[in-house]
Design an enzyme around this catalytic site. Structure first.
Site, PDB file in Angstrom:
ATOM      1  N   LYS A  66       0.801  -1.088   0.075  1.00 38.47           N
ATOM      2  CA  LYS A  66      -0.092  -0.036   0.026  1.00 38.47           C
ATOM      3  C   LYS A  66       0.791   1.416   0.035  1.00 38.47           C
ATOM      4  O   LYS A  66       0.402   2.297  -0.383  1.00 38.47           O
ATOM      5  CB  LYS A  66      -0.958   0.061   1.239  1.00 38.47           C
ATOM      6  N   ASP A 103     -10.100   2.660   2.431  1.00 36.99           N
ATOM      7  CA  ASP A 103     -10.209   2.117   3.552  1.00 36.99           C
ATOM      8  C   ASP A 103     -10.683   3.063   4.656  1.00 36.99           C
ATOM      9  O   ASP A 103     -11.625   2.476   5.379  1.00 36.99           O
ATOM     10  CB  ASP A 103      -8.817   1.526   3.845  1.00 36.99           C
TER      11      ASP A 103
HETATM   12  P1  NAP Z   1      -0.068  -2.221  10.751  1.00 39.21           P
HETATM   13  O1  NAP Z   1       0.362  -0.981   9.950  1.00 39.21           O
HETATM   14  O2  NAP Z   1       1.181  -3.140  11.024  1.00 39.21           O
HETATM   15  O3  NAP Z   1      -0.251  -1.593  12.375  1.00 39.21           O
HETATM   16  C1  NAP Z   1      -0.441  -2.439  13.233  1.00 39.21           C
HETATM   17  C2  NAP Z   1      -0.838  -1.724  14.569  1.00 39.21           C
HETATM   18  O4  NAP Z   1      -0.919  -2.837  15.701  1.00 39.21           O
HETATM   19  C3  NAP Z   1       0.233  -0.821  15.095  1.00 39.21           C
HETATM   20  O5  NAP Z   1      -0.461   0.261  15.840  1.00 39.21           O
HETATM   21  C4  NAP Z   1       1.007  -1.501  16.139  1.00 39.21           C
HETATM   22  O6  NAP Z   1       1.573  -0.881  17.132  1.00 39.21           O
HETATM   23  C5  NAP Z   1      -0.129  -2.279  16.803  1.00 39.21           C
HETATM   24  N1  NAP Z   1       0.512  -3.504  17.417  1.00 39.21           N
HETATM   25  C6  NAP Z   1       0.847  -4.854  16.665  1.00 39.21           C
HETATM   26  N2  NAP Z   1       1.020  -5.575  17.840  1.00 39.21           N
HETATM   27  C7  NAP Z   1       1.086  -5.113  18.704  1.00 39.21           C
HETATM   28  C8  NAP Z   1       1.295  -5.624  20.112  1.00 39.21           C
HETATM   29  N3  NAP Z   1       1.834  -6.557  20.610  1.00 39.21           N
HETATM   30  N4  NAP Z   1       0.879  -5.052  21.319  1.00 39.21           N
HETATM   31  C9  NAP Z   1       0.203  -3.675  21.058  1.00 39.21           C
HETATM   32  N5  NAP Z   1       0.265  -2.966  19.747  1.00 39.21           N
HETATM   33  C10 NAP Z   1       0.560  -3.747  18.769  1.00 39.21           C
HETATM   34  O7  NAP Z   1      -1.396  -3.005  10.512  1.00 39.21           O
HETATM   35  P2  NAP Z   1      -2.600  -2.331   9.586  1.00 39.21           P
HETATM   36  O8  NAP Z   1      -2.514  -2.212   8.069  1.00 39.21           O
HETATM   37  O9  NAP Z   1      -2.874  -0.871  10.357  1.00 39.21           O
HETATM   38  O10 NAP Z   1      -3.794  -3.509   9.875  1.00 39.21           O
HETATM   39  C11 NAP Z   1      -4.231  -3.598  11.367  1.00 39.21           C
HETATM   40  C12 NAP Z   1      -5.199  -4.708  11.240  1.00 39.21           C
HETATM   41  O11 NAP Z   1      -6.260  -3.953  10.496  1.00 39.21           O
HETATM   42  C13 NAP Z   1      -4.958  -6.068  10.616  1.00 39.21           C
HETATM   43  O12 NAP Z   1      -5.540  -6.882  11.392  1.00 39.21           O
HETATM   44  C14 NAP Z   1      -5.702  -5.743   9.219  1.00 39.21           C
HETATM   45  O13 NAP Z   1      -5.995  -7.358   8.805  1.00 39.21           O
HETATM   46  C15 NAP Z   1      -6.754  -5.045   9.595  1.00 39.21           C
HETATM   47  N6  NAP Z   1      -7.334  -4.511   8.430  1.00 39.21           N
HETATM   48  C16 NAP Z   1      -8.739  -4.642   8.359  1.00 39.21           C
HETATM   49  C17 NAP Z   1      -9.317  -3.704   7.164  1.00 39.21           C
HETATM   50  C18 NAP Z   1     -10.867  -4.045   6.733  1.00 39.21           C
HETATM   51  O14 NAP Z   1     -11.209  -3.823   5.764  1.00 39.21           O
HETATM   52  N7  NAP Z   1     -11.607  -4.405   7.601  1.00 39.21           N
HETATM   53  C19 NAP Z   1      -8.654  -3.077   6.283  1.00 39.21           C
HETATM   54  C20 NAP Z   1      -7.199  -2.938   6.796  1.00 39.21           C
HETATM   55  C21 NAP Z   1      -6.705  -3.582   7.653  1.00 39.21           C
HETATM   56  P3  NAP Z   1       3.148  -0.349  17.011  1.00 39.21           P
HETATM   57  O15 NAP Z   1       2.967   0.790  16.197  1.00 39.21           O
HETATM   58  O16 NAP Z   1       3.627  -0.040  18.403  1.00 39.21           O
HETATM   59  O17 NAP Z   1       4.017  -1.240  16.410  1.00 39.21           O
END
Ligand code: NAP
Length: 274
Positions: A66, A103
């Protein structure tokens, strides 16, 4: 001429986008097809050049491309530039390819589908500051939601989003946990609760208020530990499926100029995921 669309990502075989878009083409009598294409990060440049050369009508972009796709596109929508991520590419009338991000707007539609538009002044806690949270924060602001706090494990990332938004507060997960009762809308965007994942909810819901609105953007499973705990506290809960379906519907509209019927899709995908 038949239009064709794609979704690129790695992995891609789990994606529900091809079935969803192809079902919409059938239902709306659109002469088009939509295919999944696995693109490894090292091949992104070549893949984008090939999609352009072969004349794709547009495509979706998912993890991990992305952000990396941005410099490979001819034009970038202003909101997508602010979000720093593209999930939809559109072939314009002049043949150029322009990147958009649907999104965040997809999330706001799913929120308003569930609870209407009367909550725009309420205090929101956005949990997580990753790519999805960033898109949601900008879309909330564009939708008139002004009272946003972002809690993240790495507080600096939440601070960076607030700075770019020009509003909002950044807090640690512990600070958020201690003042949960000050918020009315909760949006969980970390991968906690994902099927096959090991991540537990990164904060306690002890101080979760009564009668709140709780959304999780994870949709597999539909009922995450966060939503389960929030429901036990009497919250109105919103799972991540609506966001997924609406981001697809907004992309569909960019490509074809009209919206598909999303309510049937949400019912069908809910039945599949239960
Ligand atoms: P990302 O950029 O990797 O961000 C992950 C987030 O989760 C960051 O804020 C990270 O914190 C936090 N995190 C990860 N592990 C953690 C832990 N052990 N303890 C506390 N915080 C933690 O991922 P993303 O692209 O935003 O996606 C996040 C989720 O949204 C995924 O599950 C994805 O499948 C879902 N999603 C759903 C849709 C939908 O259409 N429904 C669309 C997009 C994404 P740090 O910054 O501290 O690392």
């Amino acid at each position: 001429m038949k239009k064709w669309f794609a979704v690129i990502g790695d992995p891609i075989s789990h994606s529900k986008s091809p079935a969803m878009h192809n079902a919409w083409y059938t239902e709306m009598d659109v002469d088009a097809t939509y295919i999944p294409i696995r693109v490894e990060p090292a091949n992104l440049r070549k893949a984008v050049a090939s999609l352009k050369l072969l004349g794709a009508s547009g495509w979706n972009v998912t993890i991990p491309h992305k952000e990396a796709i941005i410099p490979l596109l001819d034009e970038l929508d202003e909101q997508a530039a602010k979000m720093g991520a593209v999930n939809t590419v559109v072939k314009m009338a002049d043949g150029k390819y322009k990147g958009y991000n649907t999104d965040g707007a997809g999330f706001v539609r799913s929120l308003e589908d569930a609870v209407g538009t009367v909550h725009r002044d309420k205090p929101i806690l956005l949990i997580g500051a990753g790519g999805a949270a960033r898109g949601i924060a900008f879309a909330l602001l564009a939708g008139g939601y002004r009272n946003i706090t972002i809690a993240n494990r790495t507080v600096m990332k939440a601070e960076a989003i607030c700075e770019e938004l020009g509003t909002g507060q950044a807090v640690s997960l512990v600070e958020a946990e201690n003042k949960l009762n000050q918020f009315a809308i909760f949006i969980q965007t970390t991968p906690a609760g994902m099927a096959n994942g090991t991540l537990n909810l990164p904060f306690s819901l002890e101080k979760f208020p009564q009668d709140a609105i709780a959304a999780d953007i994870v949709y597999n499973p539909l009922m995450t530990p966060f939503l389960q705990a929030a429901e036990e506290k009497g919250a109105t809960i919103i799972n991540g499926l609506g966001m997924f379906v609406h981001q697809g519907a907004i992309a569909y509209n960019y490509w074809l100029g009209h919206y598909p019927n999303t309510s049937n899709t949400i019912i069908e995908l809910t039945a599949q995921l239960k």
